[in-house]
Write an enzyme that holds these catalytic residues in place. Structure first.
Site, PDB file in Angstrom:
ATOM      1  N   HIS A  49       0.824  -1.215   0.000  1.00 37.44           N
ATOM      2  CA  HIS A  49       0.000   0.000   0.000  1.00 37.44           C
ATOM      3  C   HIS A  49       0.856   1.262   0.000  1.00 37.44           C
ATOM      4  O   HIS A  49       0.453   2.288   0.547  1.00 37.44           O
ATOM      5  CB  HIS A  49      -0.977   0.008   1.190  1.00 37.44           C
ATOM      6  N   GLY A 141      -5.229 -12.600  -4.383  1.00 35.28           N
ATOM      7  CA  GLY A 141      -4.350 -11.471  -4.089  1.00 35.28           C
ATOM      8  C   GLY A 141      -3.017 -11.581  -4.818  1.00 35.28           C
ATOM      9  O   GLY A 141      -2.027 -10.985  -4.403  1.00 35.28           O
ATOM     10  N   ASP A 189       1.226  -3.992  -9.614  1.00 38.60           N
ATOM     11  CA  ASP A 189       0.833  -5.295 -10.163  1.00 38.60           C
ATOM     12  C   ASP A 189       1.136  -5.391 -11.657  1.00 38.60           C
ATOM     13  O   ASP A 189       1.726  -6.368 -12.130  1.00 38.60           O
ATOM     14  CB  ASP A 189      -0.661  -5.540  -9.931  1.00 38.60           C
TER      15      ASP A 189
HETATM   16  C1  GLA Z   1      -3.334  -4.050  -4.917  1.00 39.96           C
HETATM   17  C2  GLA Z   1      -3.089  -2.922  -5.916  1.00 39.96           C
HETATM   18  C3  GLA Z   1      -1.611  -2.502  -5.924  1.00 39.96           C
HETATM   19  C4  GLA Z   1      -1.110  -2.224  -4.511  1.00 39.96           C
HETATM   20  C5  GLA Z   1      -1.495  -3.363  -3.566  1.00 39.96           C
HETATM   21  C6  GLA Z   1      -1.144  -3.053  -2.145  1.00 39.96           C
HETATM   22  O1  GLA Z   1      -2.677  -5.204  -5.329  1.00 39.96           O
HETATM   23  O2  GLA Z   1      -3.459  -3.317  -7.206  1.00 39.96           O
HETATM   24  O3  GLA Z   1      -1.431  -1.377  -6.758  1.00 39.96           O
HETATM   25  O4  GLA Z   1      -1.572  -0.998  -4.040  1.00 39.96           O
HETATM   26  O5  GLA Z   1      -2.872  -3.668  -3.618  1.00 39.96           O
HETATM   27  O6  GLA Z   1       0.231  -2.913  -1.991  1.00 39.96           O
END
Ligand code: GLA
Length: 404
Positions: A49, A141, A189
């Site tokens: 985050h 996730g 991501d």
């Molecule tokens: C999700 C979002 C990323 C990042 C993570 C937390 O995966 O897509 O951009 O913010 O949460 O680190």
């Protein structure tokens, strides 16, 4: 030991997936092959985050992929691409001139968003038929949606000859996620799925969007991913809420970027921040620092320090950022209780939170025992089954050379 074994599991799964996708394409759609691409999911080792807060993150691409194979459609005037999902046993039709707003539902939105990004670049997409398969756990996730976007973008670049750069590709896919999926995500991501390299972690500077590779090979330590198999609702809303809390805290602190905010700056403004804003700010500032230290620890094999930083990251995400959940906390507690004696170096939730997966560093020789212990205890405590696998840092999005 375990790593070598697992590497072959990961690559065997990848090969099997490619074969499934190609044979489905052959039976389902006629036409000359025109593209065959893959893009991986990711796991983040530390730096959670903070990608949307100008911070540093330390992810790696994993040996779990979305694969797409395409044949050119024999009717060049057809105004749509037809795409079949092997996993969902469903076909969708995406308009080749996708506009700025989503018209599709569900998984089609991610693909339409990527089409729209190419159209906005002035690229003409020819009609094609394609089959998509994935072994990135959905809702785990591990960025299955980023992998879908990036595999699609890699396919479109291949089919159209649009030579967009890697960074342009990652940003185009991030935009698809923002506008078409409605998730205001950071860059981590899509970036990881595009830029992943075998045996390398990526220290991504989310302010400059540069990346430094941190070597991570079979140095005796495995990356163990544990999917809690829980996905709590409200994730989209909670995510956007965290972003706006960070923005409002930063505005009150009065500094342009979180990168330039010190702990003293936060402490000095504590009375002006709400309790929530204060805790969010504490997470951001301490997590940026932990990530820089951890990257150095990985580089130099200082495993004890890396483990301590990962555990502290989890505490901060649970207490200050409030994006964990009971199941993730249970998984992390089980791993930490197993401790050094059982080869556990450190453990934390990974990704957006509210369910999904944890990431645990484990000595190679102990991985199988750690998996068995985690699975048994998790079921005892929660009544749920978790899925575990180890992964090497994997190659990012690429064109598969074998002809479909
Ligand atoms: C999700 C979002 C990323 C990042 C993570 C937390 O995966 O897509 O951009 O913010 O949460 O680190």
């Amino acid at each position: 030991m375990f790593l070598a074994e697992d590497e072959s599991v990961g690559s065997k799964l990848f090969t099997a997936l490619q074969q499934d996708v190609v044979s489905e394409l052959e039976t389902r759609f006629a036409g000359a092959p025109c593209g065959f691409t893959a893009a991986p999911g990711r796991v983040n080792l530390i730096g959670e985050h903070i990608d949307y807060n100008d911070g540093f993150v330390l992810p790696m691409a994993i040996e779990r992929y979305v694969v797409i194979a395409a044949n050119r459609c024999e009717d060049p005037t057809r105004p749509f691409a037809r795409i079949y999902s092997l996993d969902l046993d469903a076909t969708i039709e995406i308009p080749l001139n996708a506009g700025a707003e989503p018209t599709m539902e569900g998984w089609g939105r991610y693909i339409e968003g990527v089409f729209s990004g190419f159209v906005a670049r002035g690229t003409t997409i020819p009609p094609f038929d394609a089959v998509i398969g994935s072994n990135v756990p959905h809702g785990g996730g591990l960025s299955s949606s980023a992998a879908l976007e990036v595999a699609t973008a890699t396919l479109l670049a291949e089919i159209t000859g649009d030579a967009l750069t890697k960074l342009e590709k990652a940003l185009l896919c991030q935009r698809a996620e923002h506008v078409f999926a409605g998730v205001p995500c950071g860059i981590m991501d899509q970036y990881s799925s595009v830029f992943g390299e075998a045996n390398q972690l990526m220290l991504i500077d989310c302010q400059s969007q540069d990346c430094e590779l941190v070597p991570f090979d079979s140095s005796g330590v495995s990356v163990l991913i544990t999917n809690s198999n829980v996905k709590h609702e409200l994730t989209g809303g909670e995510y956007a809420e965290r972003r706006s809390q960070c923005d409002s805290a930063l505005a009150k602190i009065g500094i342009a970027s979180w990168r330039d905010v010190s702990w003293e700056d936060v402490a000095a403004k504590q009375s002006e921040l709400t309790d929530e804003e204060f805790r969010r700010a504490r997470h951001v500032v301490t997590e940026i620092e932990r990530t820089i230290k951890a990257a150095d620890g990985f580089r130099n094999g200082r495993w004890e320090e890396v483990g301590t930083l990962m555990n502290a990251s989890h505490d901060s995400l649970r207490d200050d950022f409030e994006v964990s959940c009971r199941e993730l906390d249970v998984l992390v507690e089980i791993a930490i209780e197993l401790g050094q004696e059982h080869g556990v170096i450190g453990s934390r939730m990974t990704g957006g939170g509210f369910g999904g997966s944890t990431v645990t560093l484990v000595e190679d020789a102990k991985v199988a025992d750690v998996i068995a212990a985690i699975q048994q205890k998790y079921q005892e405590v929660t009544g749920l089954k978790c899925d575990c696998f180890a992964s090497h840092p994997a190659l990012g999005a690429h064109v598969i050379q074998t002809q479909p």
